[in-house]
Design a protein around this motif. Structure first.
Motif, PDB file in Angstrom:
ATOM      1  N   THR A  12      -0.212   2.755  12.297  1.00  0.00           N
ATOM      2  CA  THR A  12       0.781   3.876  12.457  1.00  0.00           C
ATOM      3  C   THR A  12       1.913   4.011  11.331  1.00  0.00           C
ATOM      4  N   GLU A  24       3.707   6.225   9.774  1.00  0.00           N
ATOM      5  CA  GLU A  24       4.503   7.325   9.228  1.00  0.00           C
ATOM      6  C   GLU A  24       5.659   6.763   8.255  1.00  0.00           C
ATOM      7  N   TYR A  46       5.115  14.181  14.721  1.00  0.00           N
ATOM      8  CA  TYR A  46       4.247  13.018  15.587  1.00  0.00           C
ATOM      9  C   TYR A  46       4.473  13.454  17.064  1.00  0.00           C
ATOM     10  N   PHE A  60       0.755  13.605  12.363  1.00  0.00           N
ATOM     11  CA  PHE A  60       0.140  12.201  13.154  1.00  0.00           C
ATOM     12  C   PHE A  60      -0.305  12.505  14.502  1.00  0.00           C
ATOM     13  N   GLY A 104       5.334   9.676  19.673  1.00  0.00           N
ATOM     14  CA  GLY A 104       3.825   9.338  19.767  1.00  0.00           C
ATOM     15  C   GLY A 104       3.656   8.629  21.088  1.00  0.00           C
TER      16      GLY A 104
END
Length: 663
Positions: free
Chosen positions: A472, A474, A487, A511, A551
């Motif tokens: 992940t 980001e 996200y 995302f 998320g």
């Protein structure tokens, strides 16, 4: 008069065009000679000379129509002058003044202009070719019978972007001319140390592409061949690779000099000067005489001096902080579309698919690109059935070449279209990193060209996918000005935010946590609606602690609080990481005085670190405990389930909440 270049009568070019070709070559030559003087006087900062290569830039540009895009490089001043950009604007650009094209933010030829259908380069060179693919794809989809020409040097053909772009153009039969200026040296490195083939044009064979070797110092050959090919490509769209043999008579840039070039080689090429030889030919054919030659030189010199004075007289840019900050993104007024009260219970993955389908119906100029997104529907089946609804022109399988596809998405935007690029897994974005952070992110700030591109990023651990399919990442993008990073954690937000991300004319990294795709259900509003980018969501209210996540971590937090029923917590789902909703965060922190930030990524250098710093700097007097961060181990993400469970910070969440509340 004899010449060292062979000119023949086979070209059948009328007298007026011949004189126009000469005058258009003379203009950049005289400008360059003046610039070299100004460089020595310290009135410009840098210069990349195209002396000796004018025939290529002028011949290609005159062969194309004025509304056909050209993507030039450093040594293509003749492209800009032949498109008749006012000289004072070029001079202002080189002096970093406001009448230039980048408001002093970028130098030399690092600019574009929609008015003249030119797209300037970035120093990484290679992405220029992928941009041309995108522009040409838009031309093909619009069926406007337009050609696009893009330049690179022989050194740039060693970059992966070159090969990716040629492959995409060939597979998609794009109407683009790939123009290689083989001028002998990449800075000081001769061609013999750059590639092991006689002609770079031979590389077209490997891509099923026709290609030609052209004498780049022969203006008649350049103009005639490009004119012939452009007319043919307009009727029969396809890519063509052109290698122009020429030589660089000055250094890579003036500071580097030419001492590394053998003297006899310089002398040989000096005899092939494209202007001197063409003048001799025109005079031998009684087309040009000394009187006309003098008239042209005086006229151009007067124009240069007049426009230089305009540029010199122009005031220096006075820095304005608000202007600089406001120009990072294209201005965009959010128009809220209310969510319907009619809902159906669907999965996260279904919400993403619905958002894409609604957006494809709304935006007829939207193209979805990615590996296996067409007939197969993508590896997560999000675009399953889209081919039947929207056709292969708009739902496009791509070769495995992330860099070229991101660049092509930018090219679509340059040519007035929208693009959604699906990274098969967010991990693979590293292969397309350069065009995201150096093209998409910087474009509007540099030359007011927005990048209307959404990059979808299936990400995250918890599914046993190992080190290359579980990141992940980001934080790679939240620190890059010019990108928006979204996200979501819930299907409703995912649908509304993806629709809005596609509406937004700025580049968005979107995302989507893979572990949520088929595990999280929610009653989601039917039809089109939007959620505003940059707004967090306060999911639970309490006064003991603020817990911030995004998320999958939002679901970790809510699950932990189901066990810790006595804890009264504010729970903030960030939803958007850039821009960040600091108002919601600070208001909560001022109320609870204790903060835990939860991210799935490893700790160091992640979003939680910057968020912790922001809270400390802006809410220090309200804090009753240090700001706490919870993240995963400082290792790559393992595949085996017990190792992956150990990796994730999720298992330590309840203890961290209790420790902070009891601090």
């Amino acid at each position: 008069m004899s010449t060292n270049i062979e000119y023949t009568s086979k070209y059948s070019i009328d007298k007026a065009t011949l004189l126009h070709l000469y005058k258009n070559m003379l203009m950049p030559r005289l400008i360059e000679e003046k610039m070299l003087v100004l460089l020595r006087q310290g009135k410009i900062s840098k210069w990349f000379s195209g002396i000796g290569q004018e025939a290529i830039a002028v011949g290609v540009t005159m062969a194309l129509e004025n509304d056909e895009y050209i993507l030039p490089m450093h040594r293509n001043l003749g492209v800009f002058t032949t498109r008749e950009i006012p000289l004072y604007r070029l001079f202002s650009q080189w002096q970093g003044k406001m009448n230039g094209f980048t408001k002093g933010r970028d130098r030399s030829f690092h600019f574009g202009t929609q008015e003249y259908h030119l797209v300037g380069m970035i120093s990484h060179l290679g992405p220029q070719l992928g941009i041309a693919d995108g522009i040409s794809l838009a031309n093909k989809l619009k069926q406007n019978n337009k050609v696009c020409a893009v330049f690179t040097g022989e050194g740039g053909t060693s970059e992966g972007d070159f090969h990716e772009a040629l492959n995409v153009a060939s597979v998609w039969s794009l109407p683009v001319l790939f123009c290689i200026e083989n001028n002998g040296y990449g800075l000081s490195t001769p061609t013999s140390e750059q590639f092991n083939c006689k002609d770079l044009a031979d590389r077209g064979i490997g891509y099923g592409m026709e290609s030609y070797v052209i004498d780049g110092n022969n203006i008649l050959e350049v103009y005639s061949k490009v004119d012939e090919l452009a007319k043919s490509i307009r009727k029969n769209p396809r890519p063509v690779l052109l290698e122009f043999k020429t030589f660089r008579m000055r250094g890579h840039e003036e500071a580097s000099g030419t001492k590394y070039v053998p003297e006899d080689l310089m002398n040989d090429w000096a005899l092939k000067d494209p202007i001197d030889n063409f003048v001799a030919y025109l005079k031998s054919e009684n087309i040009l005489n000394s009187s006309i030659e003098t008239e042209y030189k005086e006229e151009i010199t007067e124009e240069i001096n007049k426009h230089l004075q305009i540029a010199f007289d122009e005031e220096k840019i006075i820095p304005d902080l608000e202007t600089e900050l406001n120009d990072v993104y294209k201005a965009y007024d959010y128009q809220e579309i209310d969510a319907s009260s009619t809902k159906k219970n669907i999965r996260f993955v279904d919400a993403i698919s619905e958002a894409l389908e609604l957006s494809m119906h709304k935006h007829n100029d939207l193209v979805i690109m990615g590996q296996d997104v067409a007939e197969y529907g993508g590896v997560f089946k999000i675009t399953d059935g889209f081919i039947e609804k929207f056709g292969k022109d708009r739902v496009r399988n791509t070769p495995i070449c992330e860099s070229a596809i991101v660049s092509a998405a930018y090219g679509l935007s340059v040519n007035g279209m929208k693009a959604v690029v699906e990274m098969q897994f967010a991990d693979f974005v590293s292969s397309g990193f350069n065009p995201i952070v150096n093209l998409l992110a910087k474009s509007h700030y540099r030359w007011s060209q927005n990048a209307d591109v959404v990059v979808r990023m299936p990400c995250g651990a918890g599914v046993g996918a190992g080190p290359f399919h579980s990141q992940t990442n980001e934080a790679w993008f939240t620190k890059t000005p010019g990108l928006k990073v979204v996200y979501p954690a819930f299907p409703q937000d995912a649908k509304g935010l993806l629709i809005e991300s596609i509406n937004d004319p700025n580049p968005v990294l979107f995302f989507e946590h893979k572990a949520l795709y088929r595990s999280v259900y929610q009653d989601v509003s039917e039809g089109e609606f939007t959620c505003e980018i940059g707004k967090a969501n306060l999911l639970k209210k309490g006064n003991e602690i603020t817990i911030i996540g995004y998320g999958a971590t939002v679901h970790w937090i809510l699950k932990a609080l189901e066990h810790l029923t006595h804890i009264a917590a504010d729970v903030i789902d960030l939803r958007t990481l850039q821009p960040l909703d600091t108002e919601t965060i600070y208001n909560s922190v001022k109320k609870t005085s204790k903060v835990l930030i939860v991210q799935e990524d490893s700790l160091f250098g992640g979003l939680a670190s910057d968020l912790s710093a922001l809270i400390t700097e802006n809410c220090f007097q309200f804090l009753d405990a240090p700001v706490k961060r919870l993240a995963s181990l400082e290792t790559p993400i393992p595949f085996q389930s017990d190792l992956e469970k150990q990796y994730l910070g999720k298992q330590y969440l309840e203890k961290n909440i209790l420790d902070l509340v009891n601090f």
